[in-house]
Each structure stands twice: as C-alpha cells, then as structure tokens.
Design a protein around this motif. Structure first.
Motif, mmCIF file in Angstrom:
data_model
loop_
_atom_site.group_PDB
_atom_site.id
_atom_site.type_symbol
_atom_site.label_atom_id
_atom_site.label_comp_id
_atom_site.label_asym_id
_atom_site.label_seq_id
_atom_site.Cartn_x
_atom_site.Cartn_y
_atom_site.Cartn_z
ATOM 1 N N VAL A 145 0.854 -1.187 0.000
ATOM 2 C CA VAL A 145 0.000 0.000 0.000
ATOM 3 C C VAL A 145 0.888 1.235 0.000
ATOM 4 N N SER A 158 -5.561 0.645 -7.743
ATOM 5 C CA SER A 158 -5.035 -0.672 -7.397
ATOM 6 C C SER A 158 -4.519 -1.355 -8.650
ATOM 7 N N LEU A 178 -8.978 -2.854 1.408
ATOM 8 C CA LEU A 178 -7.915 -3.004 0.415
ATOM 9 C C LEU A 178 -7.626 -4.498 0.277
ATOM 10 N N TRP A 184 -1.872 -1.317 -3.858
ATOM 11 C CA TRP A 184 -2.755 -0.161 -3.777
ATOM 12 C C TRP A 184 -1.952 1.130 -3.697
#
Length: 246
Positions: A145, A158, A178, A184
C-alpha cells in the motif's frame, strides 16, 4: 492501529486544526504527514511548529516540494506560488527551516510506503494524474500500500497480479477494504487547498488491522483562512480559491 494520513496542509491553520480534531475524535492513534506543510497559506510558522510537535510525539512526516523550495527555490512554480514561497521564507526561523530540509522524501513502515509525490522518482515531484502514473509509482516499490499527495485531488488506485489497474474516488466516510492480491496507491486530497471542487479539508484514515481506508472531508472556517491570506498581502487568488475548492 488507526492512522490519519494528511497531505498538502499549505500553511492553512484553520483546515489543519479541523482535521487534527476530527482525526482524534475518530480514534486515530498515529499521524502520518505527507508534506507540503508550507506555501500558499498564511500560517506557515504555526503549521511547521505543530508538525514538529507531532513528529516528536511519534508521527511520521515526509518532505513535499514546497517544503523543499524553502531552501532550494523551484523554477517550476507559478507566479502566485513563487510569491507565497518568498513570503514564507521570511516567516520561518532557522529551526523550522532545518526541520523541513531534514525531512525524508519517502518513509517505509511495515507494508506501507509514504511519499509526497510518487515513488518512482520522489525528487522529481511528478503528479499521479491517471492509472499510468499510479502504475509507475506502484511498480517502483515492494510496498503493498502506498500513500501520496501533491495533486490535491483524492483517488484510490489498485494493480492486480496481472498488472490490471483500477481507479475510483471513494465516498467520504466509507471504509474501503484493500483486498489482498492487489497493490494499492491511495492519493490523498489536500488539507489546506482542495482542488476537486469541494472546499472541505481532506484527509484519510487507514486501519492497519482491517486493511481499510476511509477518505474524510471536514468543513472548516474557510473565510478565516482566506482573510489571513489577504491580510498578509499574499496573492488574492490564493484566498479566493479556498471557497471554490479549486
């Protein structure tokens, strides 16, 4: 742990105060600050002092292009930004300048990466405008992330294992999971100068246990922030645009 992710404060004391209060009211345990603490707004000293206090208390912070420009003038800034930066330089003391200059361009924390602009070349200050830009940033880091700011417009990207990209703008206060199996990139809106047509200050909350992100909007005293800009002789457009979210 709940993390508050805030970007592009830009010397806006009223907006920053409102976002900090909102984050604390929602049970946030740690602040993450994605740069551009100064520029445009009329309270750079207060904002930098507040960021310094937060970092002393355990917050994470990275450097933005306006923070960098305090010590190294940037030729790419428009006239209003240049005027505001020149004024800002005259307001900051040595300790505040040293703090901004010493901030890292990126920070990695567990499976997360924090950067002001994008991860492939942080010092080039490139915007994440579309899926191609997001893909370049995602591919530049092993982080699952990533979080960035800089463009002042919220979006969530994403990438699948097959390199297929998705993009959308989440509704405010809606927790978005997520999902595993994807990488992401969360692009934060701006605390101090939103540019997505909504004048409310923007930040996000990331829940590390739930692996979910909530984009938040916080109304604040826009006119007070605008009046501070006008009273200090900064370019009028920097005040006018706050009410328009542009």
């Amino acid at each position: 742990m709940k993390l508050a992710i805030l970007a592009d404060i830009h010397g806006n004391r009223q907006a920053f105060s409102a976002c900090l209060a909102a984050a604390r009211a929602r049970g946030v345990e740690r602040m993450v600050l994605l740069g551009d603490f100064v520029g445009y707004g009329a309270d750079p000293e207060w904002v930098v002092d507040t960021v310094m206090e937060l970092v002393e208390g355990g917050a994470l912070a990275v450097q933005g292009n306006h923070d960098h420009a305090v010590g190294t003038p940037a030729e790419s800034m428009n006239d209003d930004a240049q005027a505001a930066m020149q004024w800002t330089r005259g307001r900051l003391d040595v300790a505040q300048r040293r703090f901004l200059a010493g901030l890292p361009l990126t920070l990695a924390d567990d499976d997360r990466l924090y950067v002001h602009a994008e991860a492939s070349a942080p010092s080039r200050w490139r915007y994440v405008r579309d899926s191609a830009d997001a893909a370049r940033s995602i591919e530049a880091t092993p982080a699952l992330v990533g979080f960035c700011g800089h463009i002042h417009q919220p979006a969530l990207y994403s990438m699948s294992a097959a390199a297929k990209m998705t993009r959308f703008v989440p509704a405010a206060d809606l927790a978005v999971p997520l999902l595993p199996g994807r990488h992401w990139l969360a692009v934060l809106g701006s605390v101090g100068q939103p540019r997505d047509g909504n004048p409310a200050a923007a930040f996000a909350i990331y829940d590390t246990e739930q692996r979910s992100i909530s984009y938040c909007r916080v109304p604040y005293d826009v006119e007070a922030a605008a009046e501070r800009i006008r009273a200090n002789g900064l370019p009028p457009w920097l005040a006018d645009r706050l009410a328009m979210g542009r």
